[in-house]
Design a protein around this motif. Structure first.
Motif, PDB file in Angstrom:
ATOM      1  N   ARG A 227       0.498 -26.973  -0.888  1.00 41.64           N
ATOM      2  CA  ARG A 227       0.377 -25.632  -1.095  1.00 41.64           C
ATOM      3  C   ARG A 227       0.062 -24.898   0.502  1.00 41.64           C
ATOM      4  O   ARG A 227      -0.813 -25.179   0.903  1.00 41.64           O
ATOM      5  N   THR A 228       0.945 -23.975   0.744  1.00 45.23           N
ATOM      6  CA  THR A 228       0.975 -23.099   1.919  1.00 45.23           C
ATOM      7  C   THR A 228       1.595 -21.862   1.792  1.00 45.23           C
ATOM      8  O   THR A 228       2.636 -21.660   1.050  1.00 45.23           O
ATOM      9  N   PRO A 229       1.142 -21.007   2.474  1.00 46.29           N
ATOM     10  CA  PRO A 229       1.649 -19.538   2.424  1.00 46.29           C
ATOM     11  C   PRO A 229       3.053 -19.376   3.227  1.00 46.29           C
ATOM     12  O   PRO A 229       3.709 -18.565   3.205  1.00 46.29           O
ATOM     13  N   HIS A 230       3.293 -20.599   3.780  1.00 48.93           N
ATOM     14  CA  HIS A 230       4.685 -20.782   4.807  1.00 48.93           C
ATOM     15  C   HIS A 230       5.381 -21.759   4.248  1.00 48.93           C
ATOM     16  O   HIS A 230       5.891 -22.822   4.975  1.00 48.93           O
ATOM     17  N   ALA A 231       5.862 -21.823   2.973  1.00 52.34           N
ATOM     18  CA  ALA A 231       6.452 -22.932   2.078  1.00 52.34           C
ATOM     19  C   ALA A 231       7.782 -22.980   2.980  1.00 52.34           C
ATOM     20  O   ALA A 231       8.156 -24.305   3.066  1.00 52.34           O
ATOM     21  N   ALA A 232       8.581 -22.041   3.121  1.00 54.39           N
ATOM     22  CA  ALA A 232      10.069 -22.244   3.616  1.00 54.39           C
ATOM     23  C   ALA A 232       9.870 -22.762   5.003  1.00 54.39           C
ATOM     24  O   ALA A 232      10.665 -23.689   5.245  1.00 54.39           O
ATOM     25  N   ARG A 233       9.068 -22.579   5.817  1.00 56.82           N
ATOM     26  CA  ARG A 233       8.913 -23.051   7.170  1.00 56.82           C
ATOM     27  C   ARG A 233       8.673 -24.360   7.270  1.00 56.82           C
ATOM     28  O   ARG A 233       9.258 -25.195   7.756  1.00 56.82           O
ATOM     29  N   LEU A 234       7.854 -24.823   6.254  1.00 57.91           N
ATOM     30  CA  LEU A 234       7.354 -26.164   6.222  1.00 57.91           C
ATOM     31  C   LEU A 234       8.350 -27.253   5.527  1.00 57.91           C
ATOM     32  O   LEU A 234       8.636 -28.204   5.946  1.00 57.91           O
ATOM     33  N   ALA A 235       9.067 -26.701   4.613  1.00 57.08           N
ATOM     34  CA  ALA A 235       9.770 -27.340   3.899  1.00 57.08           C
ATOM     35  C   ALA A 235      11.227 -27.557   4.791  1.00 57.08           C
ATOM     36  O   ALA A 235      11.792 -28.924   4.981  1.00 57.08           O
TER      37      ALA A 235
END
Length: 575
Positions: A227-235
């Motif tokens: 769970r992260t507020p920057h899900a797209a960047r981490l993916a």
């Protein structure tokens, strides 16, 4: 041993059957999970096993099909959805009523309320119970007859983790005592955690039949929840690094800020997030389903044991006797306030009609005592008796009361006779109270001379009793045939409004014959000679029978009884 062989539901128009040639076994002493996605046919399969819907195939419970069992409640306990009971009935009253239907002592209800943890809520109404308490009461209903086999449809749906733990602890205790447990679920992790054997179906067909360890090894695989507020960047970072290292990593974006990563680990994902400056709120190992097909090489998932000691399992001993269905029907009728409120409304309406009718002076004494003005098709007592009769079956179809092992309302002769007897008794009591209340009100308002005792009161009483009992039975059979209370009330009202005019027209025709002299002709045919006083009663009885209302009631009851027996025979033929 539960054996389901070739279960196939009835074909649907332009669609494949919901269950198609399903065959599997559920061994005793084991908990078996019937696993499938929503719409896979799990509930339909259970209903086919219980013979609740048409289809092909057969299910054997310890070597015998359900319809061949003398006492189904002693062999199969069922929980399909929520507790099927009137919301105004108490938990204890519901179980006591089911005890009478299953033929077990009423004390069994209190024992099971304590077993499922509802001892302090025994006087709570069903409508006020929470989902967890409702499910506990449903399990108590399924266990009333101390059955060998338990069939449960999604028993853990909507429950909290604590309620889930209690539920599967109870099922495990039942299996440890040698019983068979089969439940449906759509959660593969729950199946691997709580069952000994997992039967997987998809689109009504068998996919796999495995023990829990094999199921966990072939159907579950590890994953990491992030769970992260920057899900797209981490993916994007995880995918780029996986391609650069030539690793098979699958990143699935869930709702909100949640990512599900397959083929990686918490340390690897954490290092990637650190290198790219991505804030992570949650990072945890989980297990997930691989879908209908197996995934080779997946690691095993441990199956934890149930916490806490297994609850006690009281033994029920069946009570036999012809009064079993009568006890059930009495508890069904008196378990809610509908019958007393109906009786009160009838008495108030009777008095409110009788007093002004006596003032006008145009109504004969029998009409005054019955509170039956000419503009009403039936007096209030007859309408009330018809409503009580209609509720006898209508309430069962609206709030199913009997265990689902043999359908919502089993068409048994003993149950039908018990309903006839109880509704007749209630109708006679209501008729007597109405006459007493009307006579008392008339004497109070107009004096003692206003209500003399008629000389032909025995014949009037017999006709009055026949009217209210006939209306009660018409409502009972009408609701039993059409499975709704309103149909039973309509059958009662149809007698004076539709059937009586037809009977009057038939009796007024040129071919009508008189019954005068019937007692004498019967005396000539009979070998023993009865007393002459019986001739008077035969004449009175014949006079009552040939009246249009009595003839219409008898005609209606005959037609409704034939329709009821016909629907019962058709249902038995499908079994």
């Amino acid at each position: 041993m539960l054996q389901a062989i070739g279960l196939t539901s009835a074909p649907r128009r332009d669609l494949a059957p919901a269950v198609d040639d399903l065959t599997f076994e559920a061994p005793p002493g084991r908990v078996t999970a019937l696993l499938g996605a929503p719409g896979a046919g799990k509930t339909t399969a259970l209903r086919l096993m219980l013979e609740l819907q048409p289809g092909r195939g057969v299910t054997y419970f310890r070597g015998r099909p359900l319809h061949a069992l003398a006492r189904p409640a002693r062999e199969v306990g069922v929980l399909l959805g929520d507790v099927p009971g009137h919301p105004a009935r108490t938990a204890r009253g519901q179980l006591r009523m089911l005890c009478a239907a299953a033929g077990v002592p009423a004390s069994r209800a209190d024992e099971l309320l304590d077993v499922v943890g509802l001892g302090a809520l025994r006087d709570e109404r069903l409508g006020s119970l929470s989902l967890g308490m409702d499910r506990r009461l449903g399990l108590a209903s399924a266990l009333l007859g101390d059955p060998h086999t338990l069939l449960l449809d999604a028993p853990s749906a909507g429950l909290s983790p604590r309620e889930n733990s209690w539920l599967y602890g109870l099922l495990r205790a039942h299996a440890d005592h040698g019983g068979t447990v089969l439940y449906t679920t759509a959660d593969p992790k729950e199946a691997a955690r709580t069952a000994d054997r997992v039967v997987t179906i998809d689109e009504g067909r068998l996919v796999a039949d495995q023990d829990a360890a094999s199921f966990a090894r072939t159907r579950l695989r590890p994953r990491v929840a992030v769970r992260t507020p920057h899900a797209a960047r981490l993916a994007d970072a995880l995918n780029r690094e996986a391609r650069a290292d030539r690793r098979s990593v699958e990143v699935v974006a869930e709702a909100g800020s949640l990512l599900t990563v397959y083929g990686s680990s918490c340390p690897e994902i954490g290092e990637t997030a650190f290198r790219h400056g991505v804030l992570v709120h949650r990072l945890a190992d989980e297990t997930g389903d691989t879908g209908p097909g197996p995934v080779p090489g997946a690691g095993p998932v441990p199956v934890p044991a149930q916490a806490g000691p297994p609850p006690a399992r009281p033994v029920a001993r069946p009570a036999r006797g012809p009064l079993r269905p009568v006890r059930y029907e009495l508890r069904r009728m008196l378990g809610v306030r509908t019958a007393p409120l109906t009786a009160l409304a009838v008495l108030v309406a009777s008095v409110a009609l009788a007093v002004p009718l006596a003032r006008t002076g145009g109504t004969p004494l029998p009409g005054l005592l019955a509170a039956w003005p000419a503009f009403l098709p039936l007096p209030p007592a007859a309408l009330g008796a018809g409503l009580l009769g209609a509720l006898s079956f209508g309430d069962e179809f609206r709030y199913p009361a009997l265990a689902a092992a043999r359908g919502t309302v089993p068409r048994r002769l003993g149950l039908l006779l018990a309903k006839f007897a109880v509704t007749a008794g209630a109708a006679l009591l209501l008729a007597l109270l109405a006459v007493v209340a009307d006579a008392g009100a008339l004497r109070l308002v107009y004096g003692a001379d206003a209500v003399p005792v008629p000389g032909n009161w025995p014949a009037l009483s017999a006709g009055w009793a026949g009217l209210v009992v006939g209306c009660a039975w018409a409502g009972l059979l009408g609701a039993g045939v059409f499975r709704v209370t309103a149909a039973g009330v309509a059958a009662v009202v149809a007698v004076p409004t539709l059937v009586v005019p037809l009977v009057q027209k038939a009796l007024a025709g040129p071919s009508a014959r008189s019954v005068a002299g019937l007692p004498g002709r019967l005396r000539e045919l009979a070998w023993p000679q009865w007393p002459h006083q019986i001739d008077h009663w035969l004449t009175v009885t014949a006079g009552l029978v040939v009246r249009p209302v009595a003839a219409a009631l008898m005609l209606s009851l005959t037609a409704l009884l034939c329709a009821y027996l016909l629907t019962g025979l058709r249902r038995r033929a499908r079994w």
